[in-house]
Design an enzyme around this catalytic site. Sequence first.
Site, PDB file in Angstrom:
ATOM      1  N   ASN A 145     -30.188  -8.475 -15.581  1.00  0.00           N
ATOM      2  CA  ASN A 145     -31.350  -9.350 -15.491  1.00  0.00           C
ATOM      3  C   ASN A 145     -32.602  -8.519 -15.722  1.00  0.00           C
ATOM      4  OD1 ASN A 145     -32.938 -11.651 -14.932  1.00  0.00           O
ATOM      5  ND2 ASN A 145     -33.155 -11.030 -12.790  1.00  0.00           N
ATOM      6  N   LYS A 203     -25.737 -18.674   1.670  1.00  0.00           N
ATOM      7  CA  LYS A 203     -26.559 -17.492   1.933  1.00  0.00           C
ATOM      8  C   LYS A 203     -26.554 -17.320   3.444  1.00  0.00           C
ATOM      9  CE  LYS A 203     -30.869 -15.204   0.695  1.00  0.00           C
ATOM     10  NZ  LYS A 203     -30.282 -14.158  -0.160  1.00  0.00           N
TER      11      LYS A 203
END
Length: 227
Positions: free
Chosen positions: A178, A39
């Site tokens: 999701n 990240k």
Amino acid sequence: MQRRQFFIAGTDTDTGKTLVACALLEAAKSQGLSTLALKPVAAGCEETAEGLRNSDALLLQQHMTLPLPYEQINPVALRSAIAPHIAARQEERRLSVDRLVGLCRGALMQRADLKLVEGAGGWRVPLNERETLSGVPVALNLPVILVVGMKLGCLNHALLTVEAIRRDGLPLAGWVANQVDPQMSCFDDNLESLRVRLGAPLLGVIPHLSQPTAELAAQYLDLTPVL
């Protein structure tokens, strides 16, 4: 292998990018594959004895198999949980595509069967006055796995994001639905609308989980199209 390196993008903030990234790592690990995840920039970090730490980056570190140091997983850690370019400006720092790409390349040289780079916010989140974070996967030539937060408005967000990804010259390797809104109306109809329009494999549908974990979410994913 290049085809096993992917950028994890989301249709918006809070779509579950980290949950899906960690679920992908768990699913790969269950198949005996080695994994790493990055990240490169994270806004919303807490001061610890070891330095600034981001909860999403810590989760990636927890679920990947390679023992990378935190600073290599999340090389740019910003305090405020706001747009990265604003958080960086508050700290008198400057973000750039070239710097983030260089930081990622070093880590991506590690040997692993599956490598993920997780974005921040949506596809066009700014880094500075001219550049957006989408320049990082473009420079690294990473196929994209898109996390669609299933809620009202997701059709427009998903279709516009995929349009931008392809316009930038990257393939959509797959997408994950999701369910962030447990009360979403016409969920199945929305899912089918995306299925026929996105033109990429649906890797899984994660229902709304009251206590989401990567291990639980991994049960709803099929990595076959990307592996």
